[in-house]
Design an enzyme around this catalytic site. Structure first.
Site, PDB file in Angstrom:
ATOM      1  N   ASN A   1      21.601 -33.448 -13.175  1.00  0.00           N
ATOM      2  CA  ASN A   1      20.859 -34.320 -14.102  1.00  0.00           C
ATOM      3  C   ASN A   1      20.415 -35.662 -13.509  1.00  0.00           C
ATOM      4  O   ASN A   1      19.436 -36.230 -13.979  1.00  0.00           O
ATOM      5  CB  ASN A   1      21.644 -34.512 -15.410  1.00  0.00           C
ATOM      6  CG  ASN A   1      22.990 -35.138 -15.214  1.00  0.00           C
ATOM      7  OD1 ASN A   1      23.550 -35.104 -14.119  1.00  0.00           O
ATOM      8  ND2 ASN A   1      23.528 -35.722 -16.261  1.00  0.00           N
TER       9      ASN A   1
ATOM     10  N   SER B   1      30.805 -30.670 -14.903  1.00  0.00           N
ATOM     11  CA  SER B   1      31.360 -30.284 -16.204  1.00  0.00           C
ATOM     12  C   SER B   1      32.889 -30.181 -16.187  1.00  0.00           C
ATOM     13  O   SER B   1      33.513 -30.030 -15.121  1.00  0.00           O
ATOM     14  CB  SER B   1      30.763 -28.941 -16.623  1.00  0.00           C
ATOM     15  OG  SER B   1      31.083 -27.975 -15.649  1.00  0.00           O
TER      16      SER B   1
ATOM     17  N   GLU C   1      34.252 -37.057 -12.332  1.00  0.00           N
ATOM     18  CA  GLU C   1      33.390 -37.692 -13.336  1.00  0.00           C
ATOM     19  C   GLU C   1      32.856 -36.564 -14.200  1.00  0.00           C
ATOM     20  O   GLU C   1      31.947 -35.834 -13.799  1.00  0.00           O
ATOM     21  CB  GLU C   1      32.236 -38.442 -12.647  1.00  0.00           C
ATOM     22  CG  GLU C   1      32.667 -39.596 -11.758  1.00  0.00           C
ATOM     23  CD  GLU C   1      33.100 -40.817 -12.547  1.00  0.00           C
ATOM     24  OE1 GLU C   1      32.881 -40.871 -13.772  1.00  0.00           O
ATOM     25  OE2 GLU C   1      33.684 -41.723 -11.930  1.00  0.00           O
ATOM     26  N   LEU C   2      33.428 -36.395 -15.397  1.00  0.00           N
ATOM     27  CA  LEU C   2      33.128 -35.208 -16.206  1.00  0.00           C
ATOM     28  C   LEU C   2      32.314 -35.573 -17.453  1.00  0.00           C
ATOM     29  O   LEU C   2      31.645 -36.596 -17.477  1.00  0.00           O
ATOM     30  CB  LEU C   2      34.434 -34.492 -16.554  1.00  0.00           C
ATOM     31  CG  LEU C   2      35.365 -34.237 -15.352  1.00  0.00           C
ATOM     32  CD1 LEU C   2      36.673 -33.612 -15.794  1.00  0.00           C
ATOM     33  CD2 LEU C   2      34.687 -33.364 -14.296  1.00  0.00           C
TER      34      LEU C   2
ATOM     35  N   CYS D   1      25.725 -37.482 -19.285  1.00  0.00           N
ATOM     36  CA  CYS D   1      27.124 -37.349 -19.665  1.00  0.00           C
ATOM     37  C   CYS D   1      27.523 -38.364 -20.732  1.00  0.00           C
ATOM     38  O   CYS D   1      28.494 -38.166 -21.441  1.00  0.00           O
ATOM     39  CB  CYS D   1      27.991 -37.524 -18.432  1.00  0.00           C
ATOM     40  SG  CYS D   1      27.508 -38.953 -17.488  1.00  0.00           S
TER      41      CYS D   1
ATOM     42  N   GLU E   1      30.955 -31.040 -25.714  1.00  0.00           N
ATOM     43  CA  GLU E   1      29.840 -31.836 -25.184  1.00  0.00           C
ATOM     44  C   GLU E   1      28.534 -31.062 -25.407  1.00  0.00           C
ATOM     45  O   GLU E   1      28.379 -29.961 -24.885  1.00  0.00           O
ATOM     46  CB  GLU E   1      30.057 -32.052 -23.678  1.00  0.00           C
ATOM     47  CG  GLU E   1      28.932 -32.839 -23.045  1.00  0.00           C
ATOM     48  CD  GLU E   1      29.047 -32.927 -21.525  1.00  0.00           C
ATOM     49  OE1 GLU E   1      29.477 -31.952 -20.886  1.00  0.00           O
ATOM     50  OE2 GLU E   1      28.685 -33.982 -20.996  1.00  0.00           O
TER      51      GLU E   1
END
Ligand code: NAD
Length: 477
Positions: free
Chosen positions: A154, A231, A250-251, A284, A378
């Site tokens: 992204n 993810s 970093e989720l 995110c 999410e």
């Protein structure tokens, strides 16, 4: 166009290699062919980074690392429009957001180039301990070695740079495994670093899928750290398989934004339209749960629907497009199914909810329940839920009722309330009078709970790609 991996400056792109087609999300045309790395390539990339660390990078002075980073930033600025165009095509990101990403990327490299020269240590008061007289104690920052950087689709440039630039600043070498959906930005970035004078072997690129290339990178014994953005399920696997490596994750999240009754409705809505629908919600920290005080709920919702319906859906390369495609048809259908699932369970679609190919119209949901996927998981799509609340206590409890905790937004003119709520939210970062979706590249960034482990934001990522070393000396009195 056909691209491959880059190991020690050499591209691995022979005709005999297995390939995957890179399809533009808008228009569904093939824009490139990706020659995949094999396990042998991955092993070569790690070995080369390992050797380059021990023979070159470990000895490269700070001023040289700073110069290379500064040159890279300047060159990226000079080629900004080409990089923008690549992101628009390979990710389907609307022009305005792609430009924003490049602007931020340039800043990330500049922050790193500036911080290299300020990586200081400490002199310890050794005589504070009984018997410590006539001793010298130094604490220095040293690089970890080989960093494995695994990134999502992204923000194909900026999120890669959040790993690569601090790792170089800290004196490490990097094996970079970008998302297989957006490999062109990654390829161009590695070429850019090369042209800026980064020695071969400091940054090796391995192209391929998560299972075939990412997994072996995570498990490799000669990698000292894995820095992953992506993810939750993949993050969980990485945590289980990385062994003794340092790991930064970093989720995702289902970011809450809380709007109190003294917020300015129209302006807050304008911000939250961006917050929920920028790049079709594929961020995110996209605003997913918007809690609005019941006394202003009806007016707020009406304005939210009105401003959302005014968004322009279209070709991401058009100047005035707000909403483009989602990354794949499959993802768009998954998101649409989540909307339908919530509607079947009693939620109301206030606007949107329609799918045209891989373009999901910006969707506002109401009458939602905690157990619905659009709340509990999410969404990573242009879907936002608006929920009324009555008291500060209940809204803080609801916002905290999540496995995630990355960033939040709180809108109120009352500074005491704002600070109280910010303190009580169990979340990595809280913005007051700003959307959860806003990120600057120099503040600490990273989640609590299942949103991740460790922090990025250039200074903090440099700390995470280095470790402190103690050197002590016993001196003659
Ligand atoms: P993803 O998890 O599917 O893929 C991310 C990367 O991991 C890709 O390079 C992929 O090839 C690789 N990968 C997949 N399986 C792997 C495995 N078993 N071992 C090692 N690597 C593997 O994520 P995505 O769809 O590209 O991106 C969307 C996700 O990223 C969302 O959940 C979003 O919240 C998250 N994200 C988080 C942040 C943050 O800073 N917290 C920023 C952007 C995106």
């Amino acid at each position: 166009m056909r691209i491959g991996s880059i190991i020690h400056g050499e591209e691995r792109n022979e005709e005999t290699r297995e390939t995957i087609d890179i399809i533009a999300p808008h228009g569904q045309k093939k824009i490139a062919e990706l020659a995949l790395a094999t396990t042998e390539d991955l092993n070569d990339a790690v070995k080369d980074c390992y050797d380059t660390f021990h023979h070159t990078m470990k000895y490269m002075p700070a001023h040289e690392r700073a110069d290379i980073l500064r040159t890279t930033a300047d060159m990226l600025e000079g080629q900004a429009e080409e990089f923008v165009e690549t992101i628009v095509h390979e990710a389907g990101k609307p022009l305005v957001y792609a430009r924003d990403e490049i602007g931020r990327s340039i800043q990330v490299i500049r922050f790193a180039s500036e911080l290299v020269k300020h990586m200081t240590g400490e002199v310890l008061p050794m005589d504070a301990a009984v018997g410590g007289e006539h001793r010298l104690g130094l604490v220095k920052r040293r690089p970890l070695g080989v960093v494995g950087a695994i990134t999502p689709f992204n923000f194909p440039l900026n999120l890669a740079l959040h790993k690569i630039a601090p790792a170089i600043a800290g004196g490490n070498t990097i094996v970079f495994k970008p998302a297989e959906k957006t490999p062109i930005s990654a390829y161009n970035l590695v070429r850019l670093f090369q042209a800026a004078g980064l020695p071969d072997g400091v940054l090796n690129l391995v192209q391929g899928t998560g299972e075939e290339v990412g997994g072996p990178l995570v498990e490799h014994d000669n990698v000292h750290k894995i820095s992953f953005t992506g993810s939750l399920p993949v993050g969980r696997t990485i945590l289980e398989t990385a062994g003794f490596k340092k790991v930064t994750l970093e989720l995702g999240s289902n970011s809450p934004n809380i709007v109190f009754d003294d917020a300015t409705i129209k302006d807050t809505v304008t911000e939250l339209v961006k917050g929920a629908f920028a790049f079709s919600g594929q961020a995110c920290i996209s605003a997913q749960r918007v809690y609005v005080h019941s006394s202003i709920y009806d007016e707020f919702l009406q304005e939210y629907v009105k401003q959302t319906e005014a968004l322009t859906i279209g070709d991401p390369s058009d100047e005035d497009t707000d909403i483009g495609p989602m990354i794949t048809q499959e993802e768009a259908e998954r998101a649409k199914e989540w909307i339908d699932d919530a509607a079947r369970k009693g939620a109301t679609i206030a606007t949107g909810g329609t799918l045209d190919g891989n373009v999901l119209s910006p969707t506002i949901m109401t009458d939602v329940q905690d157990h619905m996927k659009i709340i509990a998981e999410e969404v990573f799509a242009p879907i936002v839920s608006v929920i009324p609340f009555k008291t500060e206590e209940e809204v803080v409890e609801w916002a905290n009722n999540s496995v995630y905790g990355l960033q939040a937004g709180v809108f109120t003119k009352d500074i005491n309330r704002a600070m109280r709520v910010a303190e009580h939210l169990e979340i990595g970062g809280v913005w007051i009078n700003e959307i959860s979706t806003y990120r600057q590249d120099n503040h600490p960034y990273g989640g609590v709970k299942q949103s991740g482990i460790g922090k990025e934001g250039v200074k903090y990522a440099i700390e995470d790609t280095t470790e402190i070393k103690f050197i002590g000396a016993k001196l003659e009195p």
